[in-house]
Design a protein around this motif. Structure first.
Motif, PDB file in Angstrom:
ATOM      1  N   LEU A   9       0.938  -1.125   0.099  1.00  0.00           N
ATOM      2  CA  LEU A   9      -0.072  -0.048   0.072  1.00  0.00           C
ATOM      3  C   LEU A   9       0.843   1.228  -0.025  1.00  0.00           C
ATOM      4  CD1 LEU A   9      -2.588  -1.096   2.618  1.00  0.00           C
ATOM      5  CD2 LEU A   9      -3.170  -0.796   0.161  1.00  0.00           C
ATOM      6  N   LEU A  39      -6.938  -4.629   2.182  1.00  0.00           N
ATOM      7  CA  LEU A  39      -6.272  -4.928   3.229  1.00  0.00           C
ATOM      8  C   LEU A  39      -6.843  -5.804   4.441  1.00  0.00           C
ATOM      9  CD1 LEU A  39      -3.750  -4.013   5.165  1.00  0.00           C
ATOM     10  CD2 LEU A  39      -5.085  -1.686   5.822  1.00  0.00           C
ATOM     11  N   HIS A  51       3.348  -1.454   4.294  1.00  0.00           N
ATOM     12  CA  HIS A  51       2.932   0.127   4.114  1.00  0.00           C
ATOM     13  C   HIS A  51       3.920   0.868   3.513  1.00  0.00           C
ATOM     14  CE1 HIS A  51      -1.044  -0.669   5.906  1.00  0.00           C
ATOM     15  NE2 HIS A  51      -0.146  -1.365   6.712  1.00  0.00           N
ATOM     16  N   LYS A  53       5.241   5.037   2.802  1.00  0.00           N
ATOM     17  CA  LYS A  53       5.073   6.412   3.291  1.00  0.00           C
ATOM     18  C   LYS A  53       5.954   7.363   2.674  1.00  0.00           C
ATOM     19  CE  LYS A  53       4.971   9.224   7.441  1.00  0.00           C
ATOM     20  NZ  LYS A  53       4.912   9.200   8.865  1.00  0.00           N
ATOM     21  N   ILE A  72      -0.626   8.450   7.643  1.00  0.00           N
ATOM     22  CA  ILE A  72      -1.134   7.430   6.692  1.00  0.00           C
ATOM     23  C   ILE A  72      -2.730   7.490   7.075  1.00  0.00           C
ATOM     24  CG2 ILE A  72      -1.432   5.131   6.364  1.00  0.00           C
ATOM     25  CD1 ILE A  72       1.316   4.823   6.761  1.00  0.00           C
ATOM     26  N   PRO A  78      -1.692   1.254   9.695  1.00  0.00           N
ATOM     27  CA  PRO A  78      -0.874   0.070   9.709  1.00  0.00           C
ATOM     28  C   PRO A  78      -1.362  -0.402  11.230  1.00  0.00           C
ATOM     29  CG  PRO A  78       0.528   1.866   9.185  1.00  0.00           C
ATOM     30  CD  PRO A  78      -0.891   2.185   9.172  1.00  0.00           C
ATOM     31  N   VAL A  84       6.237  -0.360   8.004  1.00  0.00           N
ATOM     32  CA  VAL A  84       6.291   0.952   7.255  1.00  0.00           C
ATOM     33  C   VAL A  84       7.406   1.340   6.818  1.00  0.00           C
ATOM     34  CG1 VAL A  84       5.241   3.494   7.374  1.00  0.00           C
ATOM     35  CG2 VAL A  84       4.078   1.661   8.703  1.00  0.00           C
ATOM     36  N   GLY A 114      -2.491   2.248  -4.095  1.00  0.00           N
ATOM     37  CA  GLY A 114      -2.151   3.272  -3.501  1.00  0.00           C
ATOM     38  C   GLY A 114      -2.314   4.501  -4.010  1.00  0.00           C
TER      39      GLY A 114
END
Length: 182
Positions: A9, A39, A51, A53, A72, A78, A84, A114
């Motif tokens: 994601l 998810l 995840h 970021k 997020i 998460p 992450v 995403g």
């Protein structure tokens, strides 16, 4: 038995709701709901989830570290144990340990969803394919913004569709959430 695909994601962050900063119009308002479905499916089956970021290096960006937009979105927040990966360029593989993590988990298949189709999704998908991963992009679990080339404005849906067409076949298989989860 081969390992299941990891769900990646990418950049599902609050700051990407600041539409004016990114050019105004965004397509696919249901993208985050579809990401949440993916998810939930992965969590229920205890499949690998990662995840990603974006930490923008532009201090004016809503995605700059320390700004509320860097967080997020709650719809895909998460959970404990879900890694992450933090990045500051478009590809989730550049300057991160993502490839090493996937290799350590013996993962060779990725499902990618995403934001945004034309930036970090495209860059991550292309690099994943070039690194030898089998990739599925979930078209209704990603979205694009309207873009201009300086002379002409291109609608967000057109940007999204053309980017997915460019990825399809050579870099990834393109599916919708419903077909993927079936």
């Amino acid at each position: 038995m081969s390992n299941p695909a990891a769900l990646l994601l990418v950049d599902v962050q609050v700051g990407l709701d600041e539409l004016d900063y990114y050019g105004g119009h965004r397509n696919n308002p249901d993208a985050e709901a579809n990401m949440a479905k993916l998810l939930s499916y992965w969590r229920t089956r205890e499949f690998p989830i990662i995840h990603v970021k974006h930490n923008s290096t532009n201090p004016d960006s809503p995605l700059a570290p320390g700004k509320p937009g860097n967080s997020i979105k709650s719809v895909v927040q998460p959970e404990a144990g879900e890694p992450v990966i933090e990045k500051n360029v478009n590809s989730a593989f550049i300057g991160t340990d993502l490839a090493d993590r996937l290799q350590a988990m013996d993962i060779n298949k990725l499902v990618i969803a995403g934001l945004t189709t034309e930036h970090c999704i495209s860059s991550t998908v292309r690099m994943a394919a070039n690194l030898g991963f089998k990739v599925v992009v979930v078209s209704d679990a990603t979205a694009a913004f309207a873009k201009t080339n300086g002379n002409q404005l291109y609608d967000a849906q057109l940007v999204h569709d053309i980017e997915l067409a460019n990825l399809s076949g050579e870099f990834a298989e393109v599916k919708i959430t419903e077909d993927l989860l079936r």
